[in-house]
Structure formats: structure tokens, C-alpha cells
Design a protein around this motif. Structure first.
Motif, PDB file in Angstrom:
ATOM      1  N   PHE A  14      53.721 -14.464  10.104  1.00  0.00           N
ATOM      2  CA  PHE A  14      53.112 -14.929  11.349  1.00  0.00           C
ATOM      3  C   PHE A  14      52.826 -13.787  12.319  1.00  0.00           C
ATOM      4  N   LEU A  15      53.356 -12.603  12.024  1.00  0.00           N
ATOM      5  CA  LEU A  15      53.121 -11.447  12.884  1.00  0.00           C
ATOM      6  C   LEU A  15      51.740 -10.866  12.591  1.00  0.00           C
ATOM      7  N   PRO A  16      51.113 -10.246  13.589  1.00  0.00           N
ATOM      8  CA  PRO A  16      49.814  -9.612  13.330  1.00  0.00           C
ATOM      9  C   PRO A  16      49.963  -8.496  12.285  1.00  0.00           C
ATOM     10  N   HIS A  17      49.077  -8.484  11.316  1.00  0.00           N
ATOM     11  CA  HIS A  17      49.106  -7.465  10.278  1.00  0.00           C
ATOM     12  C   HIS A  17      47.741  -7.396   9.603  1.00  0.00           C
ATOM     13  N   PRO A  18      47.444  -6.257   8.994  1.00  0.00           N
ATOM     14  CA  PRO A  18      46.178  -6.157   8.249  1.00  0.00           C
ATOM     15  C   PRO A  18      46.179  -7.149   7.082  1.00  0.00           C
ATOM     16  N   PRO A  19      45.015  -7.503   6.584  1.00  0.00           N
ATOM     17  CA  PRO A  19      44.962  -8.449   5.467  1.00  0.00           C
ATOM     18  C   PRO A  19      45.728  -7.928   4.253  1.00  0.00           C
ATOM     19  N   ASN A  20      46.454  -8.818   3.610  1.00  0.00           N
ATOM     20  CA  ASN A  20      47.209  -8.536   2.386  1.00  0.00           C
ATOM     21  C   ASN A  20      48.385  -7.584   2.579  1.00  0.00           C
ATOM     22  N   ARG A  39      66.085 -19.265 -10.196  1.00  0.00           N
ATOM     23  CA  ARG A  39      66.028 -19.365  -8.737  1.00  0.00           C
ATOM     24  C   ARG A  39      65.372 -18.149  -8.093  1.00  0.00           C
ATOM     25  N   ALA A  40      65.325 -17.023  -8.806  1.00  0.00           N
ATOM     26  CA  ALA A  40      64.644 -15.843  -8.265  1.00  0.00           C
ATOM     27  C   ALA A  40      63.162 -16.139  -8.017  1.00  0.00           C
ATOM     28  N   TYR A  41      62.574 -16.990  -8.861  1.00  0.00           N
ATOM     29  CA  TYR A  41      61.154 -17.354  -8.690  1.00  0.00           C
ATOM     30  C   TYR A  41      60.941 -18.207  -7.443  1.00  0.00           C
ATOM     31  N   LEU A  42      61.985 -18.887  -7.017  1.00  0.00           N
ATOM     32  CA  LEU A  42      61.867 -19.713  -5.826  1.00  0.00           C
ATOM     33  C   LEU A  42      61.759 -18.881  -4.551  1.00  0.00           C
ATOM     34  N   VAL A  43      62.177 -17.636  -4.608  1.00  0.00           N
ATOM     35  CA  VAL A  43      62.144 -16.795  -3.408  1.00  0.00           C
ATOM     36  C   VAL A  43      60.707 -16.543  -2.944  1.00  0.00           C
ATOM     37  N   PRO A  44      59.827 -15.913  -3.751  1.00  0.00           N
ATOM     38  CA  PRO A  44      58.463 -15.723  -3.241  1.00  0.00           C
ATOM     39  C   PRO A  44      57.706 -17.042  -3.065  1.00  0.00           C
ATOM     40  N   ILE A  45      57.956 -18.002  -3.959  1.00  0.00           N
ATOM     41  CA  ILE A  45      57.295 -19.309  -3.827  1.00  0.00           C
ATOM     42  C   ILE A  45      57.773 -20.012  -2.552  1.00  0.00           C
ATOM     43  N   GLY A  46      59.066 -19.919  -2.275  1.00  0.00           N
ATOM     44  CA  GLY A  46      59.623 -20.522  -1.060  1.00  0.00           C
ATOM     45  C   GLY A  46      59.060 -19.901   0.200  1.00  0.00           C
ATOM     46  N   VAL A  47      58.946 -18.580   0.206  1.00  0.00           N
ATOM     47  CA  VAL A  47      58.380 -17.877   1.360  1.00  0.00           C
ATOM     48  C   VAL A  47      56.940 -18.323   1.592  1.00  0.00           C
ATOM     49  N   MET A  48      56.154 -18.316   0.528  1.00  0.00           N
ATOM     50  CA  MET A  48      54.750 -18.711   0.653  1.00  0.00           C
ATOM     51  C   MET A  48      54.639 -20.165   1.094  1.00  0.00           C
ATOM     52  N   GLY A  49      55.407 -21.033   0.439  1.00  0.00           N
ATOM     53  CA  GLY A  49      55.345 -22.454   0.770  1.00  0.00           C
ATOM     54  C   GLY A  49      55.753 -22.740   2.200  1.00  0.00           C
ATOM     55  N   ASP A  52      53.165 -21.304   4.599  1.00  0.00           N
ATOM     56  CA  ASP A  52      51.903 -22.041   4.532  1.00  0.00           C
ATOM     57  C   ASP A  52      52.014 -23.421   5.174  1.00  0.00           C
ATOM     58  N   VAL A  53      53.129 -24.088   4.988  1.00  0.00           N
ATOM     59  CA  VAL A  53      53.320 -25.405   5.627  1.00  0.00           C
ATOM     60  C   VAL A  53      53.306 -25.252   7.145  1.00  0.00           C
ATOM     61  N   VAL A  54      54.096 -24.304   7.654  1.00  0.00           N
ATOM     62  CA  VAL A  54      54.148 -24.096   9.108  1.00  0.00           C
ATOM     63  C   VAL A  54      52.794 -23.629   9.624  1.00  0.00           C
ATOM     64  N   GLY A  55      52.170 -22.688   8.912  1.00  0.00           N
ATOM     65  CA  GLY A  55      50.852 -22.198   9.326  1.00  0.00           C
ATOM     66  C   GLY A  55      49.810 -23.292   9.344  1.00  0.00           C
ATOM     67  N   HIS A  56      49.871 -24.195   8.372  1.00  0.00           N
ATOM     68  CA  HIS A  56      48.930 -25.315   8.320  1.00  0.00           C
ATOM     69  C   HIS A  56      49.167 -26.263   9.493  1.00  0.00           C
ATOM     70  N   MET A  57      50.426 -26.557   9.765  1.00  0.00           N
ATOM     71  CA  MET A  57      50.757 -27.472  10.863  1.00  0.00           C
ATOM     72  C   MET A  57      50.344 -26.905  12.215  1.00  0.00           C
ATOM     73  N   LEU A  58      50.450 -25.582  12.363  1.00  0.00           N
ATOM     74  CA  LEU A  58      50.099 -24.942  13.632  1.00  0.00           C
ATOM     75  C   LEU A  58      48.640 -24.505  13.696  1.00  0.00           C
ATOM     76  N   GLY A  59      47.906 -24.660  12.594  1.00  0.00           N
ATOM     77  CA  GLY A  59      46.491 -24.284  12.569  1.00  0.00           C
ATOM     78  C   GLY A  59      46.260 -22.787  12.671  1.00  0.00           C
ATOM     79  N   ILE A  60      47.134 -21.996  12.084  1.00  0.00           N
ATOM     80  CA  ILE A  60      47.010 -20.544  12.145  1.00  0.00           C
ATOM     81  C   ILE A  60      46.031 -20.074  11.065  1.00  0.00           C
ATOM     82  N   PRO A  61      44.981 -19.357  11.450  1.00  0.00           N
ATOM     83  CA  PRO A  61      44.021 -18.870  10.462  1.00  0.00           C
ATOM     84  C   PRO A  61      44.698 -17.946   9.444  1.00  0.00           C
ATOM     85  N   GLY A  62      44.326 -18.108   8.180  1.00  0.00           N
ATOM     86  CA  GLY A  62      44.889 -17.287   7.124  1.00  0.00           C
ATOM     87  C   GLY A  62      46.163 -17.858   6.512  1.00  0.00           C
ATOM     88  N   LEU A  63      46.719 -18.867   7.135  1.00  0.00           N
ATOM     89  CA  LEU A  63      47.907 -19.529   6.597  1.00  0.00           C
ATOM     90  C   LEU A  63      47.585 -21.004   6.436  1.00  0.00           C
TER      91      LEU A  63
END
Length: 176
Positions: A14-20, A39-49, A52-63
Motif C-alpha cells: 500500500f506504500l508508494p513504490h515504482p511498478p513491480n 504452508r510456505a506457499y501460503l505466504v506469498p499467496i496470503g500476502v497477495m490475497g 488484493d482484498v483490502v485494495g479492492h475494498m478501498l478502491g486502490i489502483p493497482g490492487l
């Protein structure tokens, strides 16, 4: 500790950063290196999920949520950092010092190939040689950002963990 890292990395999206430039793949490498099982696979998937859920709910571009094919390949590309991190598990000392940047570059490259294939599957480029070529050529600047971000964050995450472990580790902790 991993749960705090998941929350911190999700918040960093959610912090300002260059793309990718994100630390999700670096955290995937770290999880692959230090966590066992699926469960190691859940770490990056959990972060993204989570982000993305919070970004979608808040209408943040790029998330948030977008084309299922493209998004699935982005998640797959992030999860691919875990098996690369598993290769770091047995390395130690000076060998590990050089393998972390190499693993980071490998994770960036796999993400580049997989996620851009998702943009083709999503129909944003024609499914032809010309479409593939245009897609991957247009994505080269983003690849540079991905490599820079993954490399920096990998060094920070692995170094912070190893330094804290060296500082606070006691033999009694190994028995717990």
C-alpha cells in the motif's frame, strides 16, 4: 514471526513504490528457505490475497481483482519463488551469500515469464508470435523494476533474519 512478516509485506504493497517493486517474491524465497511443507506457499499467496482484498475494498489502483487468467498467473508467479527458496535451504556460509541474489534473479525471471503469459491468456495481446513478442518486449522495463525490488528485499529479509537469529538465538530455543 512469519505472520508478522506477512502482515508487514502485505502492508508494504500500500506504500508508494515504482511498478513491480514489491517484497512478495522475496518473502516467498524466505518462506521456501525457512518453512517446511505446503504452508510456505501460503505466504506469498496470503500476502497477495490479503492486500488484493483490502485494495479492492478501498478502491486502490493497482490492487484488487481483475482478469482471472492474468491474476492467476501473477499469483502462480509469486508462488514460484517458494521452490526456488527451497534450493537455498541447504546452502550455508559464503555459498549462501552468493546464492541469495542468484535465487532472487531466478524468482524475478520466473515471475516475468509466468505473469506476462497471463496477460496473453487474458487477451490483452493476440495469441500469436507477434503478440508474444510484443508482450514480452513491452514488459522489459517492468522486469528491471522486479529484479531491483526482489534483490533489495531479499537481501534485507534474509540479512535481518540471520542477524536477529545470531543476536537472539540460544541453544534452549532449538529445543522448544
Amino acid at each position: 514471526m512469519f505472520y508478522l512478516m506477512i502482515l508487514a509485506v502485505a502492508a508494504s504493497r500500500f506504500l508508494p513504490h515504482p511498478p513491480n517493486v514489491a517484497c512478495v517474491a522475496a518473502l516467498g524465497l524466505f518462506a521456501g528457505s525457512y518453512m517446511s511443507g505446503r504452508r510456505a506457499y501460503l505466504v506469498p499467496i496470503g500476502v497477495m490475497g490479503l492486500s488484493d482484498v483490502v485494495g479492492h475494498m478501498l478502491g486502490i489502483p493497482g490492487l484488487g481483482f481483475y482478469n482471472l487468467a492474468a491474476m492467476s498467473m501473477v499469483y502462480l508467479g509469486m508462488a514460484a519463488s517458494v521452490p526456488i527458496g527451497r534450493k537455498l535451504r541447504n546452502a550455508s556460509g559464503t555459498s549462501r551469500l552468493w546464492k541469495i541474489p542468484a535465487a532472487s534473479l531466478a524468482a524475478s525471471t520466473v515471475f516475468f515469464v509466468v505473469s506476462n503469459f497471463g496477460t496473453i491468456l487474458a487477451g490483452w495481446y493476440p495469441m500469436s508470435v507477434a503478440g508474444f513478442t510484443a508482450c514480452y518486449i513491452n514488459a522489459i522495463p517492468f522486469y528491471g523494476f522486479t529484479v531491483a525490488g526482489d534483490l533489495c528485499f531479499s537481501v534485507v529479509i534474509f540479512a535481518a533474519y540471520e542477524l536477529s537469529r545470531a543476536r537472539f538465538y540460544t541453544p534452549a530455543m532449538a529445543k522448544a
